[in-house]
Write a protein that holds these residues in place. Structure first.
Motif, PDB file in Angstrom:
ATOM      1  N   TYR A   1      98.236 124.677  59.268  1.00  0.00           N
ATOM      2  CA  TYR A   1      99.138 124.656  57.496  1.00  0.00           C
ATOM      3  C   TYR A   1     100.365 124.315  58.146  1.00  0.00           C
ATOM      4  CZ  TYR A   1     101.908 126.704  54.428  1.00  0.00           C
ATOM      5  OH  TYR A   1     102.536 127.275  53.601  1.00  0.00           O
TER       6      TYR A   1
ATOM      7  N   GLU B   1     104.694 123.451  56.026  1.00  0.00           N
ATOM      8  CA  GLU B   1     105.289 123.228  54.888  1.00  0.00           C
ATOM      9  C   GLU B   1     106.310 122.938  55.431  1.00  0.00           C
ATOM     10  OE1 GLU B   1     107.435 127.326  54.682  1.00  0.00           O
ATOM     11  OE2 GLU B   1     105.312 127.498  53.920  1.00  0.00           O
ATOM     12  N   THR B   2     107.602 122.000  54.395  1.00  0.00           N
ATOM     13  CA  THR B   2     108.834 121.897  54.575  1.00  0.00           C
ATOM     14  C   THR B   2     109.721 122.252  53.081  1.00  0.00           C
ATOM     15  OG1 THR B   2     110.127 120.109  55.467  1.00  0.00           O
ATOM     16  CG2 THR B   2     108.271 119.385  54.317  1.00  0.00           C
ATOM     17  N   TYR B   3     110.429 122.503  54.030  1.00  0.00           N
ATOM     18  CA  TYR B   3     111.137 122.956  52.138  1.00  0.00           C
ATOM     19  C   TYR B   3     112.413 122.075  51.964  1.00  0.00           C
ATOM     20  CZ  TYR B   3     108.958 126.714  50.326  1.00  0.00           C
ATOM     21  OH  TYR B   3     107.693 127.337  50.053  1.00  0.00           O
TER      22      TYR B   3
ATOM     23  N   GLU C   1     109.139 120.956  47.656  1.00  0.00           N
ATOM     24  CA  GLU C   1     108.437 121.291  48.750  1.00  0.00           C
ATOM     25  C   GLU C   1     107.304 120.617  49.322  1.00  0.00           C
ATOM     26  OE1 GLU C   1     107.915 124.626  46.972  1.00  0.00           O
ATOM     27  OE2 GLU C   1     109.364 123.200  46.492  1.00  0.00           O
TER      28      GLU C   1
ATOM     29  N   ILE D   1     103.753 121.272  51.222  1.00  0.00           N
ATOM     30  CA  ILE D   1     103.011 122.205  51.673  1.00  0.00           C
ATOM     31  C   ILE D   1     100.843 121.315  51.885  1.00  0.00           C
ATOM     32  CG2 ILE D   1     101.203 124.018  51.483  1.00  0.00           C
ATOM     33  CD1 ILE D   1     104.062 124.192  50.569  1.00  0.00           C
ATOM     34  N   SER D   2     100.980 121.515  53.454  1.00  0.00           N
ATOM     35  CA  SER D   2      99.758 120.140  53.961  1.00  0.00           C
ATOM     36  C   SER D   2      98.984 121.653  54.245  1.00  0.00           C
ATOM     37  CB  SER D   2     100.459 119.932  55.275  1.00  0.00           C
ATOM     38  OG  SER D   2      99.879 119.095  55.943  1.00  0.00           O
TER      39      SER D   2
ATOM     40  N   ASP E   1     100.305 119.841  49.245  1.00  0.00           N
ATOM     41  CA  ASP E   1     100.931 119.873  47.640  1.00  0.00           C
ATOM     42  C   ASP E   1     101.858 119.706  47.608  1.00  0.00           C
ATOM     43  OD1 ASP E   1     100.056 121.573  45.504  1.00  0.00           O
ATOM     44  OD2 ASP E   1     100.578 123.702  46.200  1.00  0.00           O
ATOM     45  N   SER E   2     101.498 118.650  46.013  1.00  0.00           N
ATOM     46  CA  SER E   2     102.902 118.665  45.507  1.00  0.00           C
ATOM     47  C   SER E   2     103.078 118.499  44.144  1.00  0.00           C
ATOM     48  CB  SER E   2     104.502 117.606  46.277  1.00  0.00           C
ATOM     49  OG  SER E   2     102.852 115.756  46.202  1.00  0.00           O
TER      50      SER E   2
ATOM     51  N   ALA F   1      95.664 126.355  50.961  1.00  0.00           N
ATOM     52  CA  ALA F   1      97.298 125.708  50.789  1.00  0.00           C
ATOM     53  C   ALA F   1      98.408 126.963  50.006  1.00  0.00           C
ATOM     54  CB  ALA F   1      97.831 124.822  50.855  1.00  0.00           C
TER      55      ALA F   1
ATOM     56  N   TYR G   1      98.883 131.583  52.468  1.00  0.00           N
ATOM     57  CA  TYR G   1      99.963 132.416  53.025  1.00  0.00           C
ATOM     58  C   TYR G   1     101.084 132.087  52.310  1.00  0.00           C
ATOM     59  CZ  TYR G   1      97.344 129.464  56.757  1.00  0.00           C
ATOM     60  OH  TYR G   1      96.379 128.701  57.844  1.00  0.00           O
TER      61      TYR G   1
ATOM     62  N   ARG H   1     104.789 132.436  50.844  1.00  0.00           N
ATOM     63  CA  ARG H   1     105.325 131.954  51.026  1.00  0.00           C
ATOM     64  C   ARG H   1     107.286 131.851  50.339  1.00  0.00           C
ATOM     65  NH1 ARG H   1     101.943 127.876  49.688  1.00  0.00           N
ATOM     66  NH2 ARG H   1     103.073 127.142  47.380  1.00  0.00           N
TER      67      ARG H   1
END
Length: 412
Positions: free
Chosen positions: A18, A20-22, A32, A34-35, A45-46, A79, A82, A84
């Motif tokens: 997993y 993620e980047t914001y 953001e 999500i991978s 995920d976008s 995804a 988790y 968030r």
């Protein structure tokens, strides 16, 4: 709930990974990301989901999202397991921010946007445009930078980085009203980043919004007290409260040492009090401490020399200011008025013409129009302002305002 990588064995190679980047949300106004990587498949995920087969397509060039109907929902569920809870990074103190900035980090700015944001993959052309705009600004081509960045924010009004850089370029061009608008928008997106508070306060004061500038400067006191108190001193000076102006300026100078802005503010206070000798001494101190030309230093020295009857030194100082900072629109009218008062009307008109030629923007036209009016030529002033409105319809800089240099023009 993770496991040490040192304990993994061959059976763990299929475990989901997993990430993620914001960062896109905080700085560019994009969504953001999500991978999840599971086995050979990588799901992102976008707003525009992506699915890649890392074995057949390691460069991730072919999006399989429409074809792999069984894999995509399973990875999407992975995804989503988790937690968030978004907690944007907080503002840092000045010392920490400066250290981060020197290492290339953006520091404390972040966009807090609740809108539906676009997927970063669809915005790569804007990323290139932002980078080019920043490069042009660093190279000193502020007009080209402003054009580039204005196009970015028209397409994506949540691009915080672009709004801030646009404000800087517009301010350097002398388009202070528009710069204030850009800084204000960046400030809204950032959740009141302190350095943007100071930028919006500085430009707000110059376009005749002293109370708003005071409020913003007070909010920035805890972050950069010296810069905030310098601004508070300038606000007090604008309102004619010389005691408060001197108190704030001295406090700022004590905190900032040889900082030119704080020292020049104190010199302006002393000049307004009639202590021209001491004001001139302070400008000498600033000049000795500086590595190069200081904005508005020679402008102030020219005013001081003029008040002391030292006309040749006054003219030389004003011309040095114009030579060093040709986009500083306040210097041309001051020199033009000085020349007219000494019977050199043709040179005064030439100076106003140079102002417009070197600053073919709303601020330049407005300053030239105002100077013509003060020289007793209201018809030419109105004609120039009409031409500016024709060239720059709807510009913020053409709104009535209390100009930043008015007190110096009239006070000497």
């Amino acid at each position: 709930s993770g496991r040490s990588l040192l304990e993994l064995d061959a059976g763990d190679l299929e475990r989901p990974i997993y990430a993620e980047t914001y960062y896109p949300r905080f700085y560019f106004g994009w969504s953001e990301l999500i991978s999840v990587i599971e086995g050979r498949y990588h799901y992102i995920d976008s707003p525009e989901p992506e699915l890649f087969d890392l074995v057949a397509d390691p460069a991730e060039r072919e999006n399989l999202i429409a074809g792999e109907l069984e894999i995509e929902p399973r990875l999407a569920r992975s995804a989503g397991i988790y937690e968030r809870k978004l907690v944007p990074p907080g503002h840092t103190d000045l010392e920490t921010w400066s250290r981060l900035a020197s290492l290339g980090y953006a520091g404390h700015v972040q966009a807090r946007v609740a809108a539906e944001l676009p997927a970063p993959a669809s915005q790569l052309h804007l990323l290139e445009a932002i980078g080019e705009g920043v490069r042009l600004g660093v190279a000193g081509d502020y007009r080209a930078a402003a054009i580039q960045l204005a196009a970015v924010v028209r397409e994506n009004p949540y691009a915080l980085v672009a709004w801030e850089q646009l404000g800087r370029s517009l301010e350097r061009l002398g388009r202070v009203g528009e710069a204030h608008g850009a800084y204000t928008r960046a400030l809204e997106l950032s959740g009141s980043a302190p350095h943007l508070l100071l930028a919006a306060a500085r430009t707000g004061l110059r376009i005749g919004k002293p109370e708003a500038a005071r409020t913003m400067a007070e909010r920035a006191l805890e972050w950069d007290e010296a810069a905030a108190r310098t601004l508070l001193g300038q606000v007090a000076l604008r309102s004619g409260d010389l005691d408060e102006a001197e108190s704030q300026a001295r406090a700022a100078a004590a905190l900032a040492g040889t900082d030119s802005t704080a020292m020049l503010t104190l010199a302006r206070v002393l000049f307004r009090r009639g202590d021209s000798e001491r004001a001139l001494e302070l400008t000498d101190d600033v000049a000795r401490a500086a590595d190069g030309p200081v904005p508005r230093l020679e402008f102030l020295r020219g005013n001081i020399f003029a008040s002391m009857g030292r006309t040749e030194e006054a003219e030389a100082a004003m011309r040095r200011e114009i030579e060093a900072f040709p986009t500083g629109v306040g210097s041309y009218p001051r020199l033009a008025l000085f020349l007219a008062r000494h019977g050199r009307v043709e040179e005064a008109v030439l100076t106003i013409r140079q102002l417009v030629e070197r600053n073919p923007n709303p601020a330049g036209f407005q300053a030239a129009s105002r100077a013509l009016e003060m020289l007793g030529d209201p018809e030419s002033a109105d004609a120039l302002l009409s031409e500016a409105r024709r060239r720059f319809p709807g510009s913020l800089d053409l709104a009535p305002q209390v100009g930043g240099d008015a007190e110096e023009w009239n006070g000497s």
